[in-house]
Design an enzyme around this catalytic site. Structure first.
Site, PDB file in Angstrom:
ATOM      1  CG  ASN A   8      76.750 -35.958  -9.632  1.00 27.73           C
ATOM      2  OD1 ASN A   8      77.014 -36.160  -8.448  1.00 27.73           O
ATOM      3  ND2 ASN A   8      75.661 -35.319 -10.031  1.00 27.73           N
ATOM      4  CD1 TRP A   9      80.928 -41.299  -8.584  1.00 30.67           C
ATOM      5  CD2 TRP A   9      81.817 -41.705  -6.568  1.00 30.67           C
ATOM      6  NE1 TRP A   9      82.138 -41.920  -8.783  1.00 30.67           N
ATOM      7  CE2 TRP A   9      82.718 -42.176  -7.566  1.00 30.67           C
ATOM      8  CE3 TRP A   9      82.185 -41.858  -5.226  1.00 30.67           C
ATOM      9  CZ2 TRP A   9      83.940 -42.785  -7.252  1.00 30.67           C
ATOM     10  CZ3 TRP A   9      83.401 -42.460  -4.909  1.00 30.67           C
ATOM     11  CH2 TRP A   9      84.260 -42.923  -5.916  1.00 30.67           C
ATOM     12  CE  LYS A  10      73.012 -37.915 -10.382  1.00 34.20           C
ATOM     13  NZ  LYS A  10      71.759 -37.994 -11.131  1.00 34.20           N
ATOM     14  CG  HIS A  87      72.461 -32.004 -10.350  1.00 32.76           C
ATOM     15  ND1 HIS A  87      71.265 -32.672 -10.265  1.00 32.76           N
ATOM     16  CD2 HIS A  87      73.271 -32.759 -11.130  1.00 32.76           C
ATOM     17  CE1 HIS A  87      71.350 -33.794 -10.962  1.00 32.76           C
ATOM     18  NE2 HIS A  87      72.553 -33.872 -11.499  1.00 32.76           N
ATOM     19  CD  GLU A  89      69.757 -35.796  -9.037  1.00 33.75           C
ATOM     20  OE1 GLU A  89      70.732 -35.801  -8.266  1.00 33.75           O
ATOM     21  OE2 GLU A  89      69.659 -36.571 -10.011  1.00 33.75           O
ATOM     22  CD  GLU A 154      73.502 -33.378 -15.507  1.00 34.72           C
ATOM     23  OE1 GLU A 154      74.180 -34.408 -15.633  1.00 34.72           O
ATOM     24  OE2 GLU A 154      72.954 -33.080 -14.435  1.00 34.72           O
ATOM     25  N   GLY A 160      68.946 -40.135 -15.039  1.00 40.92           N
ATOM     26  CA  GLY A 160      68.610 -41.331 -14.276  1.00 40.92           C
ATOM     27  C   GLY A 160      67.474 -42.151 -14.860  1.00 40.92           C
ATOM     28  CB  SER A 198      70.544 -41.736 -19.553  1.00 37.78           C
ATOM     29  OG  SER A 198      69.537 -41.690 -18.566  1.00 37.78           O
TER      30      SER A 198
HETATM   31  P1  13P Z   1      72.667 -40.244 -14.859  1.00 37.01           P
HETATM   32  O1  13P Z   1      73.931 -40.379 -15.665  1.00 37.01           O
HETATM   33  O2  13P Z   1      72.515 -41.282 -13.801  1.00 37.01           O
HETATM   34  O3  13P Z   1      71.471 -40.094 -15.728  1.00 37.01           O
HETATM   35  O4  13P Z   1      72.790 -38.853 -14.051  1.00 37.01           O
HETATM   36  C1  13P Z   1      73.117 -37.723 -14.723  1.00 37.01           C
HETATM   37  C2  13P Z   1      73.409 -36.647 -13.749  1.00 37.01           C
HETATM   38  O5  13P Z   1      72.510 -36.131 -13.101  1.00 37.01           O
HETATM   39  C3  13P Z   1      74.807 -36.257 -13.571  1.00 37.01           C
HETATM   40  O6  13P Z   1      74.900 -35.081 -12.851  1.00 37.01           O
END
Ligand code: 13P
Length: 236
Positions: A8-10, A87, A89, A154, A160, A198
């Site tokens: 997931n590159w966000k 997600h 976020e 998650e 993050g 993470s």
């Molecule tokens: P990180 O691996 O940067 O913690 O992010 C996890 C995430 O939200 C994947 O969707």
């Protein structure tokens, strides 16, 4: 069962050039190594041709007057087979509620995409994690018929932060998710459960071997060529 590693590159990287570089690197290194699925931002999806592609979002309608939105049918047509839904976020920053998440799950299934449904508790301590997760899964999947769906556990506190969820805690949540699925009469073996939060090259394998997960949803580390390659190599 297939093992999945989802990148997931966000909202990264910032330029097309960087996205091209990442894709050309990963095209050389990941092509024969199981199910690695790349979820870049929409404008870079076409650069990932010939890789397994997923989107990070979709709108729960086929087409029409929804300015700025992207239909799951368009994503399918572009070569995506997966879409990340729910997600944390998007739930917290964009205010997506349970019903909106459910509509996305349904519309993307109808469009022929496999939803990667994200669930997870907010805080590490002092919350009713099982209540939160149960509500997220039930509200999204109740009375929804599907051929294929993936669930990603998650925990929000691990996203993050560089502080991943202890494997034994994550494994308990996996059992909980399986239990919720069986209560809903969903065959648990038909739903791969991934861990996200993470993940790095050091901890990746543990979630599969000790945690019993069927894959990983990787954020930050999936943008780092060496680190993500090491994750893939450690798992497949
Ligand atoms: P990180 O691996 O940067 O913690 O992010 C996890 C995430 O939200 C994947 O969707």
């Amino acid at each position: 069962m297939t093992t999945f590693i989802v990148a997931n590159w966000k909202m990264n990287p910032l330029t097309r050039k960087e996205a091209e570089e990442l894709f050309s690197f990963f095209k050389k290194t990941t092509d024969k190594r199981g199910k690695v699925i790349f979820c870049p931002p929409f404008p870079y999806l076409h650069l990932g041709e010939n890789l397994n592609l997923g989107a990070q979002n979709c709108f729960p309608e086929r087409k029409g007057s929804f300015t700025g939105e992207v239909s799951p049918y368009m994503l399918k047509d572009l070569g995506c087979d997966y879409v990340i839904i729910g997600h944390s976020e998007r739930r917290s920053v964009l205010g997506e509620d349970f019903f909106f998440v459910k509509r996305k799950v349904e519309t993307s299934i109808n469009a022929g995409l496999t939803p990667i449904l994200c669930v997870g508790e907010e805080k590490r301590e002092g919350t009713d994690a099982s209540g939160e997760i149960k509500e997220q899964i039930r509200s999204a999947l109740e009375r929804v018929s599907f051929k294929e769906i993936i669930i990603a556990y998650e925990p929000v506190f691990a996203i993050g932060t560089g502080s991943a969820c202890p494997i034994e805690v994550a494994a308990e949540r996996r059992f909980l998710i399986e239990d919720i699925l069986s209560q809903m009469k969903i065959e648990k073996d038909s739903v791969p459960i991934l861990y996200g939060g993470s993940v790095n090259a050091e901890n990746a394998k543990g979630y599969l071997l000790e945690g019993g997960f069927q894959g990983l949803l990787v954020g930050g580390a999936s943008l780092e060529k060496e680190e993500f390659t090491k994750i893939i190599e450690s798992v497949f």
